[in-house]
Write a protein that holds these residues in place. Structure first.
Motif, short mmCIF file in Angstrom:
data_model
loop_
_atom_site.label_atom_id
_atom_site.label_comp_id
_atom_site.label_asym_id
_atom_site.label_seq_id
_atom_site.Cartn_x
_atom_site.Cartn_y
_atom_site.Cartn_z
N SER A 139 5.42 -4.49 7.68
CA SER A 139 5.51 -4.20 6.48
C SER A 139 4.27 -4.80 5.69
N VAL B 266 1.12 -2.38 5.19
CA VAL B 266 1.09 -1.77 4.32
C VAL B 266 1.45 -2.54 2.96
N VAL B 267 2.64 -3.29 2.73
CA VAL B 267 2.70 -3.93 1.62
C VAL B 267 2.85 -5.25 1.86
N LYS C 226 3.53 -9.26 0.05
CA LYS C 226 4.09 -10.14 -1.05
C LYS C 226 3.25 -11.20 -1.48
N ASN D 184 4.39 -7.34 -5.38
CA ASN D 184 4.16 -6.55 -4.17
C ASN D 184 3.18 -5.60 -4.22
N MET E 134 0.18 -2.95 -2.31
CA MET E 134 -0.29 -2.04 -1.23
C MET E 134 -1.60 -2.47 -0.86
N ARG F 239 -6.84 -4.61 -1.73
CA ARG F 239 -5.47 -4.25 -2.43
C ARG F 239 -5.68 -2.76 -3.01
N LYS G 81 0.01 -1.80 -7.08
CA LYS G 81 1.21 -2.17 -6.74
C LYS G 81 1.99 -1.15 -6.00
N TYR G 82 3.04 -1.83 -5.16
CA TYR G 82 3.87 -0.90 -4.65
C TYR G 82 4.97 -0.57 -5.30
N ALA G 83 5.60 0.79 -5.56
CA ALA G 83 6.35 1.55 -6.11
C ALA G 83 6.30 1.02 -7.77
N ASP H 33 8.76 -5.93 -8.15
CA ASP H 33 7.93 -7.09 -8.57
C ASP H 33 9.07 -8.07 -9.39
#
Length: 664
Positions: free
Chosen positions: A41, A44-45, A47, A204, A206, A213, A216-218, A223
């Motif tokens: 994870s 790709v992502v 935290k 989170n 990407m 960076r 932001k993920y999704a 978050d």
């Protein structure tokens, strides 16, 4: 034919076994062991923890006592680190290769797959340079944190300090804290840690294979925002707090002032103190080490941890117990001839007082009068029942907060000491001691010990005519004005209100024309009691307790100045300056001629005494050093060099060795 079928079963069994092994391994990877999921994870992502600002602390007038300033940490995920130019990396952070390896080992020990702090509190310049070249160092990143800053550099022991969470703290937190997190270690920072720390957030992001960076993920759907810590409003008045610290410069002791009508602590001085800014930043460890070595113990929170004999400041309490028990009346007189016969030995008085009543005995601090009262209390049930009478007396003393923790909202509060009857039974055997055996308790000496907070709380109790509110240092959390219900409850001490006036009359006389008259404040009626607590380890301690004004009291105070003599000389004047500044906003010219600057500049620090064992160690160290020097410089006569080095080393180290005192 049979052989063919047998081989078929064997081959099928082998394939089934392989499939089961693969399925078991897949189950282990996906369910049991989370390392692979974390590693995958994080390709790709990523935290990123968002640390909240720690709650500020203000004084009772809204003045900032402690706030935050931003700093930056360098973080690392060890498993993601690939080959890079470590020389340039170390140059950017100002570390060497050995330091790099040490930090990396620590990070791997914590977790190869999780983010941990690699370097703490880098400068803004280092952060900017590192951030610009971040893509060159795979596995590394940055995060913003905040550190405490103290505008007034005051109230260090009250505020306490923060530090990195230890393994023990992390374990107790059930996983909330992680290595590198900051927590309150002492003082209010520790007591109110859960409300000051706030709530961490998570972002989170990407990232690509180079750890750059990509957004932001999704769109931030997963978050969470960081929630800042709550603001604390303390009960301290920084004006008198800073004045108190100035007055106690180069002195050992404490000042505690309480508002009787609320139990709020107005002044909380522990001396010697230190600049709390020294325990912030990258030099924190070195500064802390130096402070720990200080023989005068600046980390020792004297208002709640130091024990002192209350001395004559205990006499008003003794009188109140006698009145409540019906042993004496305010008009009863005693003829002081300069001493009191306790059995077959004399207890000296300060001088010959002649005939005194209760108020006069307090004003003149007559030891004989209070020895007489104490003897009557302990003999009330007959000489053979001293144990029972003493236990009853002790229970009455405990109600005032002596020998008990008051429950102040700061760690490590001491109980003081009021010995039990069993304590004396073990020394003198049951039935083998009488009131004369423990006569020193009557005048606040002997085994009786109290903290400065307890001394100030007794004055608040007398000012309130029989009750006190638990002393506390925080009066509001956020917008909530009521902290704990227990701090709003009246604690009655079992003395009828009618008995306080004659005692207060005597306390007013102490300041008007008695042992504390040098501390009289123009325009303010202050009721007080001087004390000179005997100290077997050096010069006596100077004590003074008081409240003011007499009608509708606003402040109760206790001052202790160690190794400085009688209470009227040092503790009394210091207390009077604090009281006047708080009530009037300024300090007037006194008829007695005393003024704050004299007390501020006076150095009363006790001398540092070197123990014989320390002297022997110094001598041995000196000889070793001298021998080494003589080898390096063979041209110089070895004998004279040895003597010179030994003397120099002794002179250099003597003042750094601590004096251990029993009252600390």
């Amino acid at each position: 034919m049979n052989s063919f079928f047998e081989r078929r079963y064997v081959i099928a069994g082998i394939f089934i076994t392989l499939i089961l092994v693969l399925l078991a391994r897949l189950f282990y990877i996906q369910v049991v062991d989370d390392r692979y999921a974390l590693y995958a994870s994080q390709n790709v992502v990523r935290k990123f923890v968002k640390y909240p600002a720690r709650g500020p602390i203000l004084d009772r007038t809204g003045k900032i006592m402690v706030q935050n300033e931003p700093v930056y940490d360098i973080t690392v995920v060890p498993k993601q680190v690939k080959e890079f130019d470590t020389v340039e990396f170390c140059k950017l952070l100002g570390i060497d290769r050995e330091g790099y390896d040490k930090r990396m080992i620590k990070a791997r020990k914590y977790s190869p797959y999780r983010t941990s702090v690699f370097e703490k509190q880098v400068t803004v310049e280092q952060y900017a340079a590192f951030q610009e070249r971040l893509s060159e160092f795979p596995g590394f990143d940055t995060q913003q944190r905040s550190l405490r800053t103290y505008p007034d550099t005051a109230a260090a022991q009250f505020l306490g300090y923060i530090g990195e969470a230890t393994d023990a703290i992390i374990k107790r937190s059930n996983g909330y804290y992680r290595p590198g997190d900051y927590v309150g270690i002492t003082g209010v920072e520790k007591s109110y840690e859960t409300v000051l720390r706030g709530q961490r957030g998570v972002e989170n992001m990407m990232v690509d294979s180079r750890n750059v960076r990509k957004g932001k993920y999704a769109n931030g759907a997963f978050d969470t925002s960081a929630v800042a810590g709550e603001r604390l409003i303390s009960s301290l008045d920084m004006t008198i707090q800073k004045l108190g610290e100035k007055l106690m410069t180069n002195k050992v002791g404490s000042i505690v002032a309480i508002e009787p009508s609320t139990g709020e602590i107005l002044c909380f001085v522990s001396s010697p103190t230190y600049d709390p800014n020294l325990l912030v930043g990258r030099q924190r460890g070195n500064n802390a080490a130096a402070l720990y070595k200080d023989p005068y113990k600046p980390f020792f929170t004297r208002p709640v941890q130091a024990y002192y004999p209350p001395g004559s400041s205990f006499k008003p309490l003794s009188a109140l117990i006698g009145l409540q028990e019906g042993i004496i009346k305010p008009t009863d007189t005693y003829n002081c001839i300069g001493y009191y016969m306790a059995g077959n030995h004399r207890v000296k008085c300060t001088h010959v007082h002649g005939t005194v009543n209760l108020a006069g005995a307090i004003a003149g601090s007559c030891n004989g009068y209070f020895n007489m009262v104490f003897a009557k209390v302990l003999n009330a049930q007959g000489g053979k029942n001293t144990d029972a009478s003493y236990t009853s007396w002790k229970a009455n003393v405990n109600k005032f907060g002596f020998g008990e923790r008051l429950g102040v909202d700061i760690p490590s509060e001491g109980k003081g000491l009021v010995p039990t009857a069993n304590y004396y039974d073990k020394i003198y055997h049951r039935g083998g001691w009488r009131s004369t055996t423990v006569a020193s308790l009557a005048i606040g000496q002997g085994e009786l010990l109290a903290t400065p907070l307890q001394l100030a709380n007794i004055e608040a109790t007398i000012a309130n005519h029989g009750f006190y509110y638990k002393p506390h240092l925080i009066k509001a959390i956020g917008d909530k004005q009521v902290i704990k219900k227990e701090y709003t409850v009246k604690n009655y001490v079992g003395i009828d209100a009618q008995y306080f006036e004659p005692v207060i009359n005597g306390m007013q006389s102490v300041v008007d024309y008695g042992t504390g008259q040098g501390s009289k404040i123009p325009g303010i009626v202050m009721c007080g009691k001087t004390g000179t607590a005997q100290n077997p380890h050096g010069k006596n301690h100077s004590l003074f307790v008081a409240f003011a004004p007499r009608d509708n009291p606003k402040i109760a105070i206790a001052v202790v100045v160690e190794n400085s003599g009688d209470g009227g000389t040092w503790a009394g004047p210091i207390a009077s300056f604090i009281v006047e500044q708080y009530l009037k906003g300024s300090i007037s010219k006194r008829p007695s001629g005393i003024y704050p600057e004299y007390y501020i500049k006076k150095n009363l620090l006790p001398a540092i005494i070197v123990k014989p064992v320390d002297k022997a160690r110094i001598k041995a160290d000196s000889i070793r050093k001298a021998t080494a020097d003589s080898v390096k410089k063979a041209a110089i006569d070895s004998v004279s060099k040895l003597k010179s080095a030994k003397n120099a080393q002794q002179n250099k180290l003597t003042a750094l060795l601590p004096k251990r005192r029993g009252d600390e």
